[in-house]
Scaffold this motif. Structure first.
Motif, PDB file in Angstrom:
ATOM      1  N   GLN A 251       0.825  -1.210   0.000  1.00 42.10           N
ATOM      2  CA  GLN A 251       0.000   0.000   0.000  1.00 42.10           C
ATOM      3  C   GLN A 251       0.861   1.264   0.000  1.00 42.10           C
ATOM      4  N   LEU A 252       1.929   1.240   0.786  1.00 44.15           N
ATOM      5  CA  LEU A 252       2.843   2.379   0.799  1.00 44.15           C
ATOM      6  C   LEU A 252       3.471   2.603  -0.575  1.00 44.15           C
ATOM      7  N   PHE A 253       3.812   1.509  -1.242  1.00 48.28           N
ATOM      8  CA  PHE A 253       4.401   1.616  -2.581  1.00 48.28           C
ATOM      9  C   PHE A 253       3.437   2.326  -3.525  1.00 48.28           C
ATOM     10  N   ARG A 254       2.169   1.921  -3.497  1.00 45.85           N
ATOM     11  CA  ARG A 254       1.200   2.537  -4.408  1.00 45.85           C
ATOM     12  C   ARG A 254       0.934   3.988  -4.048  1.00 45.85           C
ATOM     13  N   ALA A 298       8.320   8.186 -11.554  1.00 43.16           N
ATOM     14  CA  ALA A 298       7.696   7.698 -10.326  1.00 43.16           C
ATOM     15  C   ALA A 298       7.944   6.199 -10.153  1.00 43.16           C
ATOM     16  N   SER A 299       7.857   5.445 -11.233  1.00 41.33           N
ATOM     17  CA  SER A 299       8.118   4.001 -11.161  1.00 41.33           C
ATOM     18  C   SER A 299       9.577   3.718 -10.838  1.00 41.33           C
ATOM     19  N   LEU A 300      10.491   4.501 -11.434  1.00 40.14           N
ATOM     20  CA  LEU A 300      11.914   4.309 -11.162  1.00 40.14           C
ATOM     21  C   LEU A 300      12.228   4.573  -9.687  1.00 40.14           C
ATOM     22  N   ILE A 301      11.715   5.679  -9.145  1.00 40.54           N
ATOM     23  CA  ILE A 301      11.985   6.020  -7.752  1.00 40.54           C
ATOM     24  C   ILE A 301      11.323   5.013  -6.816  1.00 40.54           C
ATOM     25  N   ALA A 302      10.072   4.638  -7.113  1.00 45.43           N
ATOM     26  CA  ALA A 302       9.369   3.688  -6.250  1.00 45.43           C
ATOM     27  C   ALA A 302      10.051   2.324  -6.251  1.00 45.43           C
ATOM     28  N   CYS A 303      10.554   1.911  -7.403  1.00 48.03           N
ATOM     29  CA  CYS A 303      11.262   0.624  -7.483  1.00 48.03           C
ATOM     30  C   CYS A 303      12.539   0.664  -6.657  1.00 48.03           C
ATOM     31  N   CYS A 304      13.298   1.747  -6.778  1.00 42.03           N
ATOM     32  CA  CYS A 304      14.526   1.877  -5.987  1.00 42.03           C
ATOM     33  C   CYS A 304      14.218   1.951  -4.501  1.00 42.03           C
ATOM     34  N   ARG A 305      13.096   2.591  -4.146  1.00 41.42           N
ATOM     35  CA  ARG A 305      12.719   2.681  -2.731  1.00 41.42           C
ATOM     36  C   ARG A 305      12.410   1.304  -2.157  1.00 41.42           C
ATOM     37  N   PHE A 388       9.208  -6.352  -5.119  1.00 37.02           N
ATOM     38  CA  PHE A 388      10.152  -6.125  -4.017  1.00 37.02           C
ATOM     39  C   PHE A 388       9.409  -5.790  -2.727  1.00 37.02           C
ATOM     40  N   ALA A 389       8.327  -5.006  -2.831  1.00 38.32           N
ATOM     41  CA  ALA A 389       7.537  -4.673  -1.647  1.00 38.32           C
ATOM     42  C   ALA A 389       6.882  -5.925  -1.060  1.00 38.32           C
TER      43      ALA A 389
END
Length: 405
Positions: A251-254, A298-305, A388-389
């Motif tokens: 949920q945090l990822f989304r 946004a996808s790049l940053i979220a994936c790295c996070r 990953f999440a």
């Protein structure tokens, strides 16, 4: 607490803490201004034309036509001023450092063309003015090429036609006619340089290329800076508190993806408006490109996070990926000037975004292949971050997402 409520909370928190937004917006513009000022200071202003003397010892029709051609050509005048003068005066001004070079046409130059020999034009350059001297050599290369072309044409006509004539008088007349005709033809009818409209390695022109390079760089920089500033306000204790409300990593990822997508889209529209003076802001094509870029970043940053927990290591990875992508994708330097293994990398997402922006600025229809590629990149990064999440949730043995009572 559902995902939408959490997203609303994140947006309110971002607005109540305007410092990250403010700094992320203006720091790229400030750095860009400093870079442009530094580059501008390195460019010489009000540079005078290169001064060179031309001394004609032959004084024939061909040499006079050549001197007149080089002296009066419009393109040559933009960089070089040729001053016909005597040998003594040229030597005197050259010694005083007033000339970048002396061009000497030797006696018998035209005769050497007639008999098929290549009597070279002598060029002496001033070592105390290396930049002007090298530029002089480059400018005179064109003259050497069309003189060589004229001589080759005369020799060909003589071998195939003129020397077969029995009358020596007619043969001499035809030879003189060929020399006159082909010399003038080689001069391209009073144009020393044949010109072709090119974009110098960038098909949209250097001005538009620079605009796109700045636009993609500042949008990417905003995304990275805001992520860095915003991550400082998300301590681990907050994550534990959210978990008590059954807020999982998925949920945090989304939610984080939605926040970054929304803010990058808004700021991207503002940057685009500033870059184009709001003339093309509301077009459907430009809006689509901004949304695609926002979704990709946004996808790049979220994936790295999801993949890298430590903010320092995460920022290093994002900086490397972003700036290597911008450099190798032909954003900063046109792909024509890049090594072949880089210019042929058709799947570089930053290069794809640059190509889409280029098509939009040129008024062309979007390439469906490019649209599919950037969408695939966005989906791959989004799904990878989501996986990953999920993996992180399993590792923490938190089952509320996988099993509900």
């Amino acid at each position: 607490m559902n995902g939408f409520s959490l997203w609303g909370y994140e947006m309110r928190a971002a607005l109540r803490r305007p410092a990250p937004l403010f700094l992320s917006f203006f720091i790229p513009l400030l750095l860009l201004g400093l870079v442009l000022l530094s580059v501008y200071s390195l460019i010489p202003q009000n540079e005078e034309n290169i001064q060179a003397a031309i001394v004609d010892f032959d004084q024939t029709f061909e040499t006079k036509a050549l001197v007149n051609q080089l002296s009066e050509d419009d393109e040559m005048k933009k960089a070089l001023t040729l001053l016909p003068m005597s040998s003594g005066k040229a030597d005197e001004q050259f010694s005083n450092g007033l000339l970048a070079g002396i061009i000497t046409i030797p006696k018998g130059f035209s005769e050497s063309l007639r008999i098929g020999e290549n009597e070279p034009i002598q060029v002496v350059t001033n070592e105390e003015q290396p930049l002007s001297a090298n530029m002089l050599k480059l400018l005179l290369d064109s003259g050497a090429m069309y003189i060589s072309a004229s001589q080759s044409a005369v020799n060909t006509v003589y071998d195939l036609h003129i020397k077969e004539l029995s009358d020596s008088g007619e043969r001499s007349q035809k030879l003189q006619q060929a020399i006159l005709t082909l010399t003038l033809f080689a001069l391209s009818r009073n144009d020393a340089f044949s010109q072709e409209e090119l974009r110098s390695g960038s098909r949209i022109g250097w001005k538009a290329h620079g605009l796109l390079a700045v636009l993609l760089t500042v949008i990417s920089s905003f995304a990275l800076l805001f992520h860095w500033f915003d991550s400082k306000h998300a301590p681990s204790s907050m994550l534990l508190r959210l978990r008590s409300y059954h807020i999982t990593q998925v949920q945090l990822f989304r939610v984080q993806w939605g926040k970054w997508f929304f803010l990058i889209s808004i700021i991207g529209c503002v940057y685009w408006g500033l870059a184009t003076w709001w003339s093309n802001l509301l077009s459907a094509e430009s809006t689509l490109i901004i949304l695609l870029m926002a979704a990709f970043l946004a996808s790049l940053i979220a994936c790295c996070r999801s993949l890298i927990t430590h903010i320092g290591l995460r920022m290093i990875a994002l900086l490397l990926v972003t700036f290597l992508g911008l450099g190798a994708g032909g954003v900063w330097v046109p792909s024509l000037y890049l090594p072949e293994y880089l210019s042929s990398a058709a799947w570089n997402p930053f290069g794809i975004l640059y190509s889409l922006y280029s098509e939009n600025m040129m008024g062309e229809d979007f390439s469906r292949v490019l649209l599919v590629k950037i969408i695939v990149w966005t989906l791959l990064l989004f799904v990878a971050g989501l996986l990953f999440a999920l993996r992180k949730e399993r590792r923490h043995a938190y089952v509320s997402y996988f099993k509900r009572s």
